[in-house]
Design an enzyme around this catalytic site. Structure first.
Site, PDB file in Angstrom:
ATOM      1  N   GLY A  60       0.834  -1.196   0.000  1.00 13.42           N
ATOM      2  CA  GLY A  60       0.000   0.000   0.000  1.00 13.42           C
ATOM      3  C   GLY A  60       0.865   1.240   0.000  1.00 13.42           C
ATOM      4  O   GLY A  60       2.057   1.166   0.319  1.00 13.42           O
ATOM      5  N   CYS A  87       5.148  -6.356   1.653  1.00 13.99           N
ATOM      6  CA  CYS A  87       5.520  -4.936   1.697  1.00 13.99           C
ATOM      7  C   CYS A  87       4.784  -4.214   2.840  1.00 13.99           C
ATOM      8  O   CYS A  87       5.029  -4.507   4.000  1.00 13.99           O
ATOM      9  CB  CYS A  87       5.265  -4.292   0.337  1.00 13.99           C
ATOM     10  SG  CYS A  87       6.092  -2.707   0.160  1.00 13.99           S
ATOM     11  N   ASP A 236     -15.738 -10.166 -23.692  1.00 17.24           N
ATOM     12  CA  ASP A 236     -16.584 -10.456 -22.538  1.00 17.24           C
ATOM     13  C   ASP A 236     -17.983 -10.914 -22.942  1.00 17.24           C
ATOM     14  O   ASP A 236     -18.469 -11.948 -22.460  1.00 17.24           O
ATOM     15  CB  ASP A 236     -16.672  -9.232 -21.610  1.00 17.24           C
ATOM     16  CG  ASP A 236     -15.299  -8.796 -21.120  1.00 17.24           C
ATOM     17  OD1 ASP A 236     -14.364  -9.617 -21.183  1.00 17.24           O
ATOM     18  OD2 ASP A 236     -15.151  -7.639 -20.690  1.00 17.24           O
ATOM     19  N   LYS A 380      -9.754 -10.658 -16.495  1.00 17.14           N
ATOM     20  CA  LYS A 380      -9.769 -10.733 -17.961  1.00 17.14           C
ATOM     21  C   LYS A 380      -9.035 -11.976 -18.478  1.00 17.14           C
ATOM     22  O   LYS A 380      -9.506 -12.640 -19.401  1.00 17.14           O
ATOM     23  CB  LYS A 380      -9.112  -9.471 -18.530  1.00 17.14           C
ATOM     24  CG  LYS A 380      -9.350  -9.265 -19.995  1.00 17.14           C
ATOM     25  CD  LYS A 380     -10.669  -8.583 -20.212  1.00 17.14           C
ATOM     26  CE  LYS A 380     -10.950  -8.286 -21.653  1.00 17.14           C
ATOM     27  NZ  LYS A 380     -12.210  -7.537 -21.792  1.00 17.14           N
TER      28      LYS A 380
END
Ligand code: XMP
Length: 524
Positions: A60, A87, A236, A380
């Site tokens: 973040g 992280c 799609d 996707k």
């Protein structure tokens, strides 16, 4: 396998707003494990009920050394399941479990090499578990400077002595680097180790299982009702069509609106792919609405006005067609997981950018239809994989994105049939040459643009005073930023020569070298 199994073995990705959060989820799924992304401030009761087999804390942009920055919800440590902090996720673990984090005077960004300790539980499959050097991707300012009780150091660099830590007894792990980024070598092995071995998930998340599960869910949702789908020819909606056809056969009617703003051969391709002989048992209605779209666009030059006209005309045409069908209760849509995450982004989600979509917004209410969205939980790349699994042609599954308003935003200024026809021919030549030179799959998106600007040329012995075609090709991973593709010069030249020689209405071809930002990918 039952539906419950596929989603039962799942991980929770707690999002702290990193640009890489979706990448973590995609890698975990590539390891065969279902996971969902939820914001760090989602209710504790929800996280408990979600019952994950493990939790990954994302990176973040904030600093845990400051007050009022995101913290790990305590419930994460009460679930009794493995936790991996990446992280910021690792820094928050250290800070909240009794260790220490300080702002580093040296910001580390980019390639680095960490030295792994031998005998680490998390790194058991990296370098064969022998420890040693590992090239990784770093992106951090703060770093962990003191371990929480129970943890040991499992990786270090010169500048970050605690680059990874673990408490194998509680199965809590932290890595300062980004295993989800491809620059981190063996990052996949590391995430696979966590998701599969440490969290104890089998590799159930496969195209075959996803399809089987989606079919069962669609059947349970719509029962014997009839469903209508707006088929655009894009990836799609084509995958939704193929999936629903498998699930409910001729209860599905697909409406394909030919708005006169399609690429050359597009309508024929859709008709061919979804012809009854292709075993896709669906009812396809093709509406020829070119005249209606062009009439409503006549005289309009402003891009936003054009977009609105095209969107509204689509809704009118679609609505009219759907009303001809009797007993339709459901509207199917190709919403995918990134759309769902973006609309649920938390208030800290600074990395999220809302993209404007051409969609059929407003349609379900207006038509009083319920929504069925079978791709809602898929990325996707997963949509593409199940498209192939369902037997859709490769060219359809891997085609470049095409905007909803189609050539309407690629004919700059007023859209006329003559201009759209010229653009269609130019675009077809461009794409044909790209494919022939094996460049189509190496760029993210390529297309021609019609510029209504007159320029002088000489063709044969005659002077030609005609319009200009611009060629655009970009490389990008997320379509938020992009750079112009460095196509081979001979290829660009060949395309330009063919367009000028073969199309009478064009006197000149130019290549667009603009990056995004500041330019956008489309010209309008
Ligand atoms: P821009 O031009 O904003 O485009 O850099 C980013 C990506 O989005 C596509 N795009 C659209 N897609 N409806 C869509 O479905 C639209 O109205 C629309 N406008 C742009 C564009 O082709 C590129 O892939």
């Amino acid at each position: 396998m039952t539906t419950g199994d596929l989603h039962g073995q799942r991980l929770l990705i707690v999002d702290f707003g990193s640009q890489y959060t979706q990448l973590i989820a995609r890698r975990v799924r590539e390891a065969g494990v279902y996971c969902e992304i939820h914001p760090f401030d989602a209710p504790a009761a929800f996280m408990r009920e979600f019952a994950p087999r493990g939790v990954i804390l994302s990176g973040g942009p904030e600093s845990v050394t400051l007050a009022d920055t995101p913290r790990i919800p305590p419930v994460v440590f009460e679930l009794g399941v493995p936790v991996l902090g990446i992280c910021y996720g690792m820094q928050a673990m250290a800070a909240q479990l009794g260790g220490a984090v300080t702002g580093s005077d040296k910001r580390e960004f980019g390639h680095a090499v960490v030295e792994l300790a031998a005998g680490s539980d998390l790194f058991a499959t990296v370098n064969g578990g022998a420890g040693g050097a590992l090239p990784v991707w770093m992106s951090h300012g703060d770093q962990v400077t003191a371990l929480p009780a129970g943890f040991r150091v499992t990786a270090a660099t010169d500048t970050a002595p605690i680059a990874a830590m673990e408490d194998p007894a509680r199965r809590w792990y932290g890595v300062q680097f980004h295993p989800e980024v491809t620059h981190t070598e063996q990052g996949e092995a590391l995430l696979m180790r966590f998701a599969r071995d440490i969290c104890g998930c089998a590799g159930l998340w496969t195209p075959a299982n996803i399809v089987e599960d989606a079919i069962a869910q669609v059947r349970a949702t719509v029962g014997d009702d009839r469903v209508v789908l707006g088929l655009s020819g894009g990836v799609d909606s084509s995958v939704v069509a193929a999936l629903l056809s498998r699930a409910i056969g001729d209860q599905l009617t697909c409406v394909f609106v030919d708005n006169g703003l399609l690429r050359k051969g597009e309508r024929a391709e859709v008709e061919r792919t979804f012809a009854p002989s292709n075993a896709l048992d669906l009812d396809l209605v093709v509406v020829d609405a070119e005249a209606e779209f062009l009439m409503r666009l006549a005289g309009h030059e402003d891009p936003e006005t054009k977009r609105k006209i095209i969107g509204n005309t689509f809704i009118d045409v679609f609505d009219r067609e759907a009303h001809r069908l009797t007993g339709v209760k459901w509207l199917a849509q190709g919403t995918i997981y990134p759309d769902v995450i973006e609309s649920a982004a938390s208030k800290f989600g600074k990395a999220h950018v809302i993209k404007s979509h051409h969609n059929v917004g407003g349609l379900p209410e207006r038509m009083k239809l319920k929504l069925v969205e079978p791709l809602r939980e898929l990325f996707k790349d997963e949509v593409r994989r199940i498209g192939l699994h369902l037997g859709l042609p490769r060219e359809m599954v891997f085609r470049h994105p095409f905007p909803g308003p189609g050539l309407g935003v690629r004919v700059l200024g007023e859209v006329t049939k003559a201009r759209a026809d010229v653009l269609r021919e130019a675009d077809a030549i461009y794409l044909e040459e790209l494919r022939r030179a094996d460049w189509y799959d190496r760029v993210s998106q390529a297309f021609a643009v019609y510029l209504p600007v007159k320029s002088v040329g000489v063709v044969g012995d005659a002077r030609r005073y005609a319009d200009v075609i611009a060629l655009r090709a970009v490389e990008t991973t997320d379509f938020m930023t992009a750079r112009a593709a460095r196509l081979p010069w001979e290829l660009v030249e060949r395309v330009a020569n063919r367009i000028i020689n073969e199309i009478e209405g064009v006197s000149r071809v130019v290549y667009d070298v603009s990056s995004k930002p500041p330019a956008t990918i489309e010209w309008e």
